[in-house]
Scaffold this motif. Structure first.
Motif, PDB file in Angstrom:
ATOM      1  N   ARG A 113       0.862  -1.192   0.000  1.00 45.70           N
ATOM      2  CA  ARG A 113       0.000   0.000   0.000  1.00 45.70           C
ATOM      3  C   ARG A 113       0.891   1.232   0.000  1.00 45.70           C
ATOM      4  O   ARG A 113       1.655   1.450   0.934  1.00 45.70           O
ATOM      5  N   LEU A 114       0.844   2.034  -1.042  1.00 45.74           N
ATOM      6  CA  LEU A 114       1.623   3.263  -1.136  1.00 45.74           C
ATOM      7  C   LEU A 114       0.701   4.456  -0.948  1.00 45.74           C
ATOM      8  O   LEU A 114      -0.313   4.584  -1.648  1.00 45.74           O
ATOM      9  N   THR A 115       1.066   5.310  -0.010  1.00 47.92           N
ATOM     10  CA  THR A 115       0.345   6.557   0.195  1.00 47.92           C
ATOM     11  C   THR A 115       1.321   7.710   0.022  1.00 47.92           C
ATOM     12  O   THR A 115       2.344   7.764   0.707  1.00 47.92           O
ATOM     13  N   VAL A 116       1.022   8.591  -0.882  1.00 45.98           N
ATOM     14  CA  VAL A 116       1.872   9.749  -1.141  1.00 45.98           C
ATOM     15  C   VAL A 116       1.169  10.993  -0.606  1.00 45.98           C
ATOM     16  O   VAL A 116       0.041  11.296  -0.994  1.00 45.98           O
ATOM     17  N   THR A 117       1.847  11.676   0.298  1.00 42.41           N
ATOM     18  CA  THR A 117       1.220  12.849   0.936  1.00 42.41           C
ATOM     19  C   THR A 117       1.711  14.157   0.322  1.00 42.41           C
ATOM     20  O   THR A 117       2.749  14.183  -0.340  1.00 42.41           O
TER      21      THR A 117
END
Lengths: 117, 111
Positions: A113-117
């Motif tokens: 799971r990749l989350t880019v903020t």
């Protein structure tokens, strides 16, 4: 049975940075590994096919300069998301095809799971 | 180009009822078809493939080339069958092997 692992299982990064995801076949050799992207409640979308020792083949619409794939050995492929942006946030799944298996079976990793903020 | 269609996004049945998950495909060559299952919070795993002609967990699927279908069936659904089911078609695309997935059907088996 054949096992495919992915690392990390989840990652949060800042916009503009790069993230590397590893995919390993633990108990078999895989000449071919695949990278998929899965959006919430949607199907798997093939991004690229990675053959050991050669350049990856990208699906139409997938930026090869953004999603760098390396398949240096029969048990390891890496996906690097370069200059990540929030729209790159997704679930990335790798899969490996058994070198000596019968038929056309693919084994899937648990996903990252990749989350880019 | 190959294409896999799963017309039902959601399917809800009661325990003990028969269940059929539909899959149709489009491919000019000789297809290899699979059903994959993804249980909650687990990875995708192979359920069965048409060349094996086997029954796994009570599920069967028959390839019908005339109707270009590969529907998944089970005569008596169980609660533990609740999961996401994907039909997939394998083919060679250029020099590469490629697995194309349908959009999936979420099966819910109610007690």
């Amino acid at each position: 049975g054949a096992v495919v692992s992915q690392h990390p299982s989840w990652v949060i990064c800042k916009s503009g940075t790069s993230v590397k995801i590893e995919c390993r076949s633990l108990d078999f050799q895989a000449t071919t590994m695949f990278w998929y992207r899965q959006f919430p409640k949607q199907s798997l979308m093939l991004m690229a096919t990675s053959n050991e020792g050669s350049k990856a083949t990208y699906e139409q619409g997938v930026e090869k300069d953004k999603f760098l794939i390396n398949h240096a050995s029969l048990t390891l492929s890496t996906l690097t998301v370069t200059s990540a942006h929030p729209e790159d946030s997704s679930f990335y799944i790798c899969s490996a095809r058994d070198l000596v298996g019968t038929g056309a079976e693919q084994y899937f990793g648990p996903g990252t799971r990749l989350t880019v903020t | 180009a190959q294409r896999v269609t799963q017309p039902e996004k959601l399917l809800s049945v009661f325990k003990g009822a028969p269940v059929e998950l539909k899959c149709n495909y489009s491919y000019s060559g000789s297809p290899e078809l699979f059903w994959y299952v993804q249980y909650s919070r687990q990875r995708l795993q192979l359920l069965l493939r048409h060349i094996s002609r086997e029954s796994i967990k009570g599920f069967t699927a028959d390839l019908n080339k005339g109707e270009t279908s590969f529907h998944l069936k089970k005569p008596f659904a169980q609660e533990e069958d609740s999961a996401m089911y994907y039909c997939a078609l394998a083919a060679f695309w250029g020099s590469n092997y490629k697995l194309t997935f349908g959009k999936g059907t979420l099966l819910t088996v109610n007690p």
